[in-house]
Scaffold this motif. Sequence first.
Motif, PDB file in Angstrom:
ATOM      1  N   GLY A  34     -22.516 -56.218  67.430  1.00 56.73           N
ATOM      2  CA  GLY A  34     -23.499 -56.539  66.394  1.00 56.73           C
ATOM      3  C   GLY A  34     -24.492 -57.558  66.907  1.00 56.73           C
ATOM      4  N   PRO A  35     -25.677 -57.643  66.264  1.00 53.60           N
ATOM      5  CA  PRO A  35     -26.694 -58.606  66.709  1.00 53.60           C
ATOM      6  C   PRO A  35     -26.258 -60.044  66.403  1.00 53.60           C
ATOM      7  CG  PRO A  35     -27.386 -57.545  64.666  1.00 53.60           C
ATOM      8  CD  PRO A  35     -26.119 -56.859  65.099  1.00 53.60           C
ATOM      9  N   ALA A  38     -24.499 -61.606  63.003  1.00 56.21           N
ATOM     10  CA  ALA A  38     -23.892 -60.495  62.255  1.00 56.21           C
ATOM     11  C   ALA A  38     -22.561 -60.876  61.610  1.00 56.21           C
ATOM     12  CB  ALA A  38     -23.690 -59.294  63.179  1.00 56.21           C
ATOM     13  N   HIS A 189     -22.845 -58.386  71.918  1.00 58.82           N
ATOM     14  CA  HIS A 189     -24.061 -57.854  71.309  1.00 58.82           C
ATOM     15  C   HIS A 189     -24.680 -56.800  72.228  1.00 58.82           C
ATOM     16  CE1 HIS A 189     -25.268 -61.325  73.707  1.00 58.82           C
ATOM     17  NE2 HIS A 189     -26.392 -60.699  73.904  1.00 58.82           N
ATOM     18  N   ILE A 203     -19.129 -51.495  64.516  1.00 60.28           N
ATOM     19  CA  ILE A 203     -20.444 -52.138  64.448  1.00 60.28           C
ATOM     20  C   ILE A 203     -20.527 -52.960  63.170  1.00 60.28           C
ATOM     21  CG2 ILE A 203     -22.941 -51.778  64.298  1.00 60.28           C
ATOM     22  CD1 ILE A 203     -22.629 -49.339  66.029  1.00 60.28           C
ATOM     23  N   ASN A 205     -22.996 -55.623  60.930  1.00 60.46           N
ATOM     24  CA  ASN A 205     -24.367 -56.067  60.728  1.00 60.46           C
ATOM     25  C   ASN A 205     -24.449 -56.778  59.388  1.00 60.46           C
ATOM     26  OD1 ASN A 205     -27.065 -56.417  61.212  1.00 60.46           O
ATOM     27  ND2 ASN A 205     -27.666 -54.369  60.542  1.00 60.46           N
ATOM     28  N   LYS A 206     -25.049 -57.957  59.389  1.00 59.73           N
ATOM     29  CA  LYS A 206     -25.172 -58.764  58.168  1.00 59.73           C
ATOM     30  C   LYS A 206     -23.841 -58.888  57.429  1.00 59.73           C
ATOM     31  CE  LYS A 206     -30.047 -57.725  57.616  1.00 59.73           C
ATOM     32  NZ  LYS A 206     -30.902 -56.620  57.208  1.00 59.73           N
ATOM     33  N   GLU A 210     -20.538 -51.299  59.612  1.00 60.84           N
ATOM     34  CA  GLU A 210     -21.358 -50.110  59.382  1.00 60.84           C
ATOM     35  C   GLU A 210     -20.711 -48.858  59.958  1.00 60.84           C
ATOM     36  OE1 GLU A 210     -25.293 -51.127  60.820  1.00 60.84           O
ATOM     37  OE2 GLU A 210     -25.740 -52.014  58.854  1.00 60.84           O
TER      38      GLU A 210
END
Length: 222
Positions: A34-35, A38, A189, A203, A205-206, A210
């Motif tokens: 994840g970025p 995340a 990442h 994955i 995210n936020k 996901e």
Amino acid sequence: MIKVQNLTKRYGSVTAVNEIQFEVGKGEIVGFLGPNGAGKSTTMRMLSCYLPPTSGTAEIAGYDIFRDSLRAREHIGYMPENVPLPQDMRVDEYLRFRAALKGVPGRRIKERLADVCELCSLNDVSRKLIGALSKGYRQRVGLADAMIHEPELLILDEPTIGLDPNQIRQVRDLIRNLRRHHTILLSTHILSEVEMTCTRVIIINKGRIEVSDTPENLRSRL
Ligand code: ADP
Ligand code: ADP
């Protein structure tokens, strides 16, 4: 090996991890991708019994990470993103100290030290001061530390961050090697990193999960 249900962490008004749910079976290498921001580190720290969740539950090797955290920890080797290492201790001194701290019986320490130095390719530097080592070697000391008490599960937070391509390759080979004896959850990442090492990718995210799939299936979706 890991069973996570509705795990949530809020920092004030920020929901870093939001009702995540997943399982990791014995022998899997799962990449947590994840970025930045995340929720990867927050999840890793909760699962390593370092950070209490706001709500939800997680079990490691059948132990609730909060009600039974001491038991759970015996099964977990955690490598945080920035391993805090004493600069003025020798590698072997430090690992012996860590082994004792984690409850490895005195008569087993010598053998464990030899094993982790071999596995993590630290034999050449075991008598050097940690402060004199390159970043790649320090990373391996962090990994040796995480596994000194023979945990079944390794939780590695961004194990290759800040390393050069050559060092990344070495750490990656090392992780692949560990697979025979450990279940591994590692965060990153970088997609290519999980593709090469992991049996499954989750994955995030936020703060939300996901996708959870094999690297091959993920690649064909992109
Ligand atoms: P990642 O590891 O994926 O970069 P983190 O778990 O570090 O993500 O952070 C997730 C979110 O939680 C981010 O918005 C971050 O700013 C916030 N956060 C992390 N740690 C704290 C903290 N100690 N206090 C407040 N907010 C935090
Ligand atoms: P602290 O709160 O000072 O970080 P703890 O009392 O939580 O220390 O833990 C005792 C020791 O065990 C610490 O040195 C810590 O680094 C180590 N430790 C705690 N949790 C884990 C874990 N999940 N995996 C490996 N080592 C751990």
